[in-house]
Every structure is written in structure tokens, then in C-alpha cells.
Design a protein around this motif. Structure first.
Motif, PDB file in Angstrom:
ATOM      1  N   TYR A  10      50.469  33.583  51.181  1.00 22.08           N
ATOM      2  CA  TYR A  10      49.329  32.541  50.998  1.00 22.08           C
ATOM      3  C   TYR A  10      47.969  31.726  51.972  1.00 22.08           C
ATOM      4  CZ  TYR A  10      48.470  27.879  49.277  1.00 22.08           C
ATOM      5  OH  TYR A  10      47.852  26.433  48.246  1.00 22.08           O
ATOM      6  N   ARG A  19      40.462  31.726  46.328  1.00 24.02           N
ATOM      7  CA  ARG A  19      41.003  30.886  45.601  1.00 24.02           C
ATOM      8  C   ARG A  19      42.009  31.503  44.302  1.00 24.02           C
ATOM      9  NH1 ARG A  19      38.673  29.149  40.577  1.00 24.02           N
ATOM     10  NH2 ARG A  19      36.997  30.176  41.138  1.00 24.02           N
ATOM     11  N   CYS A  22      45.046  32.495  45.554  1.00 22.36           N
ATOM     12  CA  CYS A  22      46.311  32.313  45.185  1.00 22.36           C
ATOM     13  C   CYS A  22      46.666  31.158  44.652  1.00 22.36           C
ATOM     14  CB  CYS A  22      45.615  30.667  46.183  1.00 22.36           C
ATOM     15  SG  CYS A  22      45.054  31.136  48.182  1.00 22.36           S
ATOM     16  N   THR A  23      45.918  31.250  43.779  1.00 19.11           N
ATOM     17  CA  THR A  23      46.510  30.533  42.043  1.00 19.11           C
ATOM     18  C   THR A  23      46.909  31.383  41.970  1.00 19.11           C
ATOM     19  OG1 THR A  23      43.909  30.000  41.898  1.00 19.11           O
ATOM     20  CG2 THR A  23      45.298  30.522  39.592  1.00 19.11           C
ATOM     21  N   VAL A  26      51.026  30.662  43.263  1.00 14.89           N
ATOM     22  CA  VAL A  26      51.041  29.297  42.689  1.00 14.89           C
ATOM     23  C   VAL A  26      51.633  29.652  41.598  1.00 14.89           C
ATOM     24  CG1 VAL A  26      50.957  27.190  42.506  1.00 14.89           C
ATOM     25  CG2 VAL A  26      49.565  28.275  44.999  1.00 14.89           C
ATOM     26  N   GLN A  27      50.800  30.219  40.195  1.00 21.78           N
ATOM     27  CA  GLN A  27      51.263  30.291  39.226  1.00 21.78           C
ATOM     28  C   GLN A  27      52.976  31.185  39.259  1.00 21.78           C
ATOM     29  OE1 GLN A  27      50.119  28.946  36.294  1.00 21.78           O
ATOM     30  NE2 GLN A  27      52.406  29.219  35.954  1.00 21.78           N
ATOM     31  N   THR A  72      42.708  23.537  46.949  1.00 24.09           N
ATOM     32  CA  THR A  72      44.695  23.608  46.684  1.00 24.09           C
ATOM     33  C   THR A  72      44.256  22.186  45.955  1.00 24.09           C
ATOM     34  OG1 THR A  72      44.498  23.717  49.419  1.00 24.09           O
ATOM     35  CG2 THR A  72      46.297  22.223  48.502  1.00 24.09           C
ATOM     36  N   LEU A  75      44.114  23.820  42.861  1.00 21.91           N
ATOM     37  CA  LEU A  75      45.816  24.790  42.465  1.00 21.91           C
ATOM     38  C   LEU A  75      46.683  23.276  41.897  1.00 21.91           C
ATOM     39  CD1 LEU A  75      46.056  27.121  45.577  1.00 21.91           C
ATOM     40  CD2 LEU A  75      45.803  27.610  43.603  1.00 21.91           C
ATOM     41  N   LEU A  78      47.179  23.324  38.901  1.00 21.61           N
ATOM     42  CA  LEU A  78      48.347  23.781  38.118  1.00 21.61           C
ATOM     43  C   LEU A  78      49.180  23.310  37.174  1.00 21.61           C
ATOM     44  CD1 LEU A  78      48.081  27.253  39.673  1.00 21.61           C
ATOM     45  CD2 LEU A  78      46.835  26.803  37.834  1.00 21.61           C
TER      46      LEU A  78
END
Lengths: 211, 375
Positions: A10, A19, A22-23, A26-27, A72, A75, A78
Motif C-alpha cells: 500500500y 490512487r 490503493c483504493t 482498502v476496499q 488518503t 480513501l 470508502l
């Protein structure tokens, strides 16, 4: 729990400004049921502290640091479908979280607002660079039980002091806590000379404080 | 002034290889003799030999090197297409030197910095608004839940006493026809009709409350749509006869058995047929048709009433919205029936729509999938 492997992947992607990748990470973590607070402390906060250090030691540019912060913050969106889910309800205790005037780093304050929300507080987040007058008007309107002031850049300490004095003189009995990366360089003792002001250094201590 | 040639050539070498400014050596005709490394990496091309005019974005073909190099101190804003295809703007100066023209392009750092700040602030605002939106949405959902709970409780508590009023008024109508005078008998009928309407309102409220609370659960079983229509027509027959309206069922052949909640679809059909009767003139017909294509069965309910004006069409499926169309015998409506109907069809993953012509009548169609997974 977020593994070292996932964290490293990450943070590398974050520094590359990727981006969407990273999304995806996180998801996936949210889908696996990683709690929001764990995500905040073990991924967002940890990686941003790392990014901040890289900037402080001239390893990355300020533009890259800003990009990592902006990604961030995006994110964090989310987590909101979970934070404000169908079980969410209006809580009795109110808190206002704000950043001082001229303080443009808001992500720490926003994390504080979200952690407060997770712990049963109705948190009102005013965002970056909140003018003192605006803050005072908002306090008058919302009548909070607690105020949280976030400061990331040490050079903005004077603005925070001014805000603290204004709140203290207008709302004598209102409890206030302060926190943020700026206090790594000092300033806590001076701030604690004001009555009913606490310094909260971490999100864990915040949880204990607001319970 | 530093006259040392070594320093000059070192500085020039830096601009050629390292600086993030554009540097071109051009012939007087505008051909590129040399471009620095930044120019080549920005455009993704080896630029030597090309015309400078082709490197810049020059829509009007107005580039004139002779004019531009008259005053070497003057800056000209020009854009260069970068490798991502996006034009990037530079401030250029053109300086004639020893039969060549030196084109030097710089970025406006102040402009970029202000743009970066604005973009970051916009990003923060957008994210704050997203957070606020999620929170407000949660607040509204909470309020909606409360409203539905209240509605459900109120409707549930009203249902029983209204049922008693209906039962006792029916009993009195039957038993006291010879005892009461015409006026008193009329009062009794009004009590009965009004309480029957109240029960419909309460039943609709209960349905809506259950649907909005996500409690619309379908009991999907294989069933014949033709049988359900037949049953519904029997139930609506009395209402139709009272207005001398004929109910016609034109059933297509080979309509297969489908997975559906027969009781809920019956509720849909009763509502549609009952509405059609209410909007029909005495002596006319209400026609129900069925049809199938590859994966859907279509049912239509047609009346030959006054039709719905175009401006009222969007109100049909909205709660408590009533069209301006008067029912032919002044029947009352709760304003919820069509909404409930649509929710039931939606839950079956079906489709419902209305076609209407003023003066000609209205046809309501709904489709149900021939095959669907059990819930």
C-alpha cells in the motif's frame, strides 16, 4: 490486523500516486471486515507518518506528500458507508473538531472526528483553516460537549493559541482537547496552562478520553 | 558579468541536460536544430529536424518566428503537447543568436503553486462534503425508519377497531332495514363505506411501512399467471357488475408456469383491475391480456376511460400523488396503490409502465421474468 506485506504494498503504491490501486487494497480490507479504527491507525496514519518523515528528511517533494495526503483522504470516503450505516443513530453527545486558522492539514482532525463518531459521539468536523469567528459562531449554534483542535504544522502554534484563548474566554466551562503531529516539536506544556485543556497524543488515548 | 567561457558552457550544458525548462535552438526559418533533454522527454520525441510550429499547439497557424524574435525580452505564452496528450503551457522568449534563434520556455511556478493549493482545497472540500452527505443520509434513513415504524404501529392499532365498525355496520344494515327510516339507513351506509375506505388506507399504510422497512419478502412458488388473473376477475366481478362493465380476459396460449408470489401478484392485479373499473364509463369494458416473449411474461390491463394527461403521467407511481383524472363514480383512492404495485413488481425483478391517451383510455403493462432465482 493488516499484514506487513499489505502495508508495504500500500505505502509503495501511495508514494507512486497510484490512487486506484490503493483504493483496491482498502476496499479489500474493508470487505474482509478490518475495523475502521484499525484501518485508520495501522494503514492511513502509519503510512502518512512515514510519508511525513520522508518529506522532513527531503526524501520526497512536498507535492508528493500532498498527493499522498489527498489520496488518503479520498480513501477515507470508502469507510463512510460503514461508519454511517443503517445502524447509525443520532447520539446525544456532541463534539466539534476543527483545525486552527491557516492550518491546511485536516486529515488528522478528520480521523479524530470519525473515531469520535465510532465511539458514540455526534461529531461536527469543520475542516482545515477554520477562522476563529466561524468557530465561535458554530459553538454557539451547536452547543457541543467537547471541542477538539488539531494542529499538524508546528509553525501554526500561534494560530492555535489564539483560537484556544478565544474559545476559553467565550465558553469558560467547555472542555477542549488538542492533538496532532505539531506537538512532536513541543508546545504541550504551554497549551496545558489553559484550564480544562487536555493533550491527546494518539487515537487510542482519544478513545479512552471520550468514553 | 562572468566572462569565463567554462562557466557559460557548464550552465548551457545544464540547461541542455538537466533543467526542467524548455530550450530549443532554431534556424531562422523555425526548424529545430537542437532541443534539450526536458523538451524531448516532455514530448516523448526526438525533436531535431522538426519544425517548431509543429511542436507547439498552434490552432490558427499564427506562429511567426521573425516577429516573435524582434524583442527578446518579451514573453509569449504557448502550449506544448506532452506525452499524456495534455497541452502544457510555457512562457517563451525568442532570442536571435549568431544566425540562430534560441527559444527558451519556462513554467510559471507561482501559477502552478496556486493551482496546486486550489486543487488540494477543492479535494478537501469535496471529501468533507462526501462525509457530510453520508452522515445526512444516515440521519434521513433513521428518520424514515422512525416514520415507517410509527406508521406501521398506528396502522396496526387502527385496523382492529375499523374492522369492528365495518362488521357492526354491515350487521346493522342487514338487521335493521325495516326498523330505520331512509335517512338513518343512509347514515349507516355512509358509516360502512367510509370505514371500508379507512381499512383500505390502513392496509396500504401497513404495506408501505413493510415495504419501506425492507420487509417485502416474496414467497416464490411455481404458479400460473392465468389462474391468478382468473381469480382476480372473480373478485372484481361484483364491482364491475355494479357499473355494468364487462371484464374481458384474452389469454395467450402456452403461457408457462412461472416463479412468483401469487398472493402479491393477485394484489397487483386486483389493484390494476379495480382502478380500471373505477376509471371506466358504465357499459364499457376492461380488457386483460397476457403475452410472452423469450424471457418475460407480459400482462396488460386496458380501460377505455378518460385517459391520463401527459403532465399527470409522472405522478402515477408517487406516494399520495393523485392524477387530476376523476373516477367515473367518484370512488376514493388512497394514493398508495400504484406505488405498492410497482414495489411488488420491482421485487419480482419485473417492470411496470403505463400508456395512455386522453379520451381513449389507459393501458397498464407489467412484465415478470419467466425464470428467476428463488429468494
Amino acid at each position: 490486523m493488516i499484514s506487513d506485506k499489505v502495508y508495504k504494498e500500500y505505502v509503495d503504491l501511495l508514494l507512486e500516486g497510484k490512487r486506484l490501486d490503493c483504493t483496491h487494497i482498502v476496499q479489500n480490507l474493508l470487505d474482509q471486515g478490518v475495523p475502521i479504527k484499525t484501518l485508520y491507525t495501522d494503514l492511513f496514519q502509519k503510512s502518512l507518518y512515514h510519508v511525513g518523515e520522508l518529506w522532513e528528511f527531503n526524501r520526497i517533494s512536498v507535492a508528493k506528500e500532498h498527493l499522498a495526503t489527498a489520496i488518503t483522504e479520498g480513501l477515507m470516503n470508502l469507510t463512510y458507508p460503514l461508519l454511517f450505516d443503517s445502524d447509525w443513530y443520532e447520539k446525544g453527545r456532541k463534539i466539534i473538531i476543527s483545525c486552527a486558522a491557516n492550518e491546511y492539514h485536516q486529515i488528522g482532525g478528520k480521523m479524530v472526528a470519525d473515531i469520535c463518531e465510532l465511539n458514540g459521539w455526534d461529531s461536527h468536523f469543520l475542516g482545515a483553516n477554520t477562522p476563529v469567528d466561524h468557530m465561535l459562531e458554530y459553538i454557539q449554534e451547536v452547543k457541543p460537549d467537547l471541542i477538539g483542535l488539531s494542529l499538524s504544522v508546528y509553525f501554526n502554534m500561534a494560530s492555535l493559541k489564539k483560537e484556544l484563548e478565544a474559545i476559553r474566554s467565550n465558553f469558560t466551562h467547555l472542555d477542549i482537547f488538542i492533538g496532532g503531529q505539531a506537538f512532536r516539536w513541543g508546545g504541550v506544556d504551554m497549551m496545558k496552562t489553559y484550564p480544562r485543556v487536555e493533550y491527546i497524543p494518539t487515537l487510542d488515548e482519544l478513545e479512552t478520553f471520550i468514553k | 558579468m562572468i566572462a569565463d567561457k567554462n562557466i557559460h558552457s557548464e550552465a548551457f550544458a545544464y540547461f541542455r541536460t538537466r533543467a526542467t525548462n524548455l530550450l530549443f535552438v532554431l534556424t531562422e526559418e523555425g526548424r529545430i536544430v537542437e532541443a534539450n533533454a526536458y523538451a524531448c522527454s516532455l514530448t516523448g520525441q526526438d525533436l531535431a529536424g522538426r519544425n517548431f510550429q509543429d511542436v507547439i499547439v498552434d490552432f490558427g497557424g499564427r506562429f511567426d518566428l521573425t516577429k516573435l524574435s524582434i524583442d527578446p525580452s518579451k514573453e509569449y505564452l504557448m502550449s506544448v503537447s506532452n506525452t499524456s496528450g495534455l497541452p502544457q503551457s510555457f512562457y517563451f522568449t525568442f532570442t536571435p543568436v549568431s544566425g540562430f534563434v534560441l527559444a527558451f520556455g519556462r513554467l510559471d511556478a507561482e501559477e502552478l503553486d496556486s493551482m496546486r493549493k486550489e486543487v488540494l482545497a477543492l479535494n478537501q472540500d469535496l471529501n468533507n462534503m462526501t462525509r457530510e452527505l453520508h452522515k445526512k443520509n444516515a440521519q434521513l434513513e433513521r428518520l424514515n425508519k422512525e416514520k415507517n415504524r410509527f406508521l406501521g404501529m398506528a396502522a396496526h392499532d387502527l385496523r382492529k377497531p375499523i374492522g369492528l365498525i365495518i362488521t357492526y355496520s354491515e350487521f346493522l344494515i342487514e338487521e335493521s332495514a325495516n326498523v330505520l327510516d331512509a335517512e338513518q339507513f343512509g347514515f349507516l351506509n355512509t358509516i360502512n363505506e367510509s370505514s371500508t375506505f379507512m381499512k383500505r388506507v390502513v392496509d396500504d399504510f401497513l404495506d408501505i411501512s413493510a415495504i419501506e422497512a425492507g420487509k417485502l419478502e416474496l414467497d416464490l412458488q411455481p404458479a400460473s399467471i392465468s389462474d391468478v388473473i382468473g381469480k382476480c376477475l372473480e373478485l372484481n366481478r361484483l364491482q364491475a357488475d355494479k357499473k355494468q362493465i364487462s371484464l374481458e380476459f384474452r389469454d395467450a396460449e402456452n403461457i408457462p408456469v412461472i416463479q412468483m408470489d401469487a398472493a402479491k401478484i393477485e394484489q397487483v392485479l386486483i389493484n390494476l383491475v379495480s382502478n380500471a373499473i373505477e376509471h371506466s364509463k358504465p357499459g364499457s369494458a376492461v380488457v386483460i391480456r397476457t403475452n410472452t416473449d423469450q424471457d418475460m411474461v407480459t400482462v396488460s390491463v386496458q380501460d377505455f376511460g378518460p385517459g391520463i394527461p401527459p403532465e399527470d403521467m409522472k405522478k402515477i407511481f408517487k406516494p399520495f400523488e393523485k392524477t387530476g383524472v376523476k373516477k367515473t363514480a367518484g370512488e376514493k383512492s388512497t394514493g398508495l396503490g400504484m406505488l405498492i404495485t410497482r414495489k411488488i413488481i420491482d421485487a419480482h425483478k419485473g417492470k411496470i409502465w403505463v400508456e395512455s391517451q386522453v379520451g381513449q383510455g389507459t393501458t397498464i403493462y407489467f412484465q415478470l421474468p419467466l425464470y428467476q432465482e428463488r429468494q
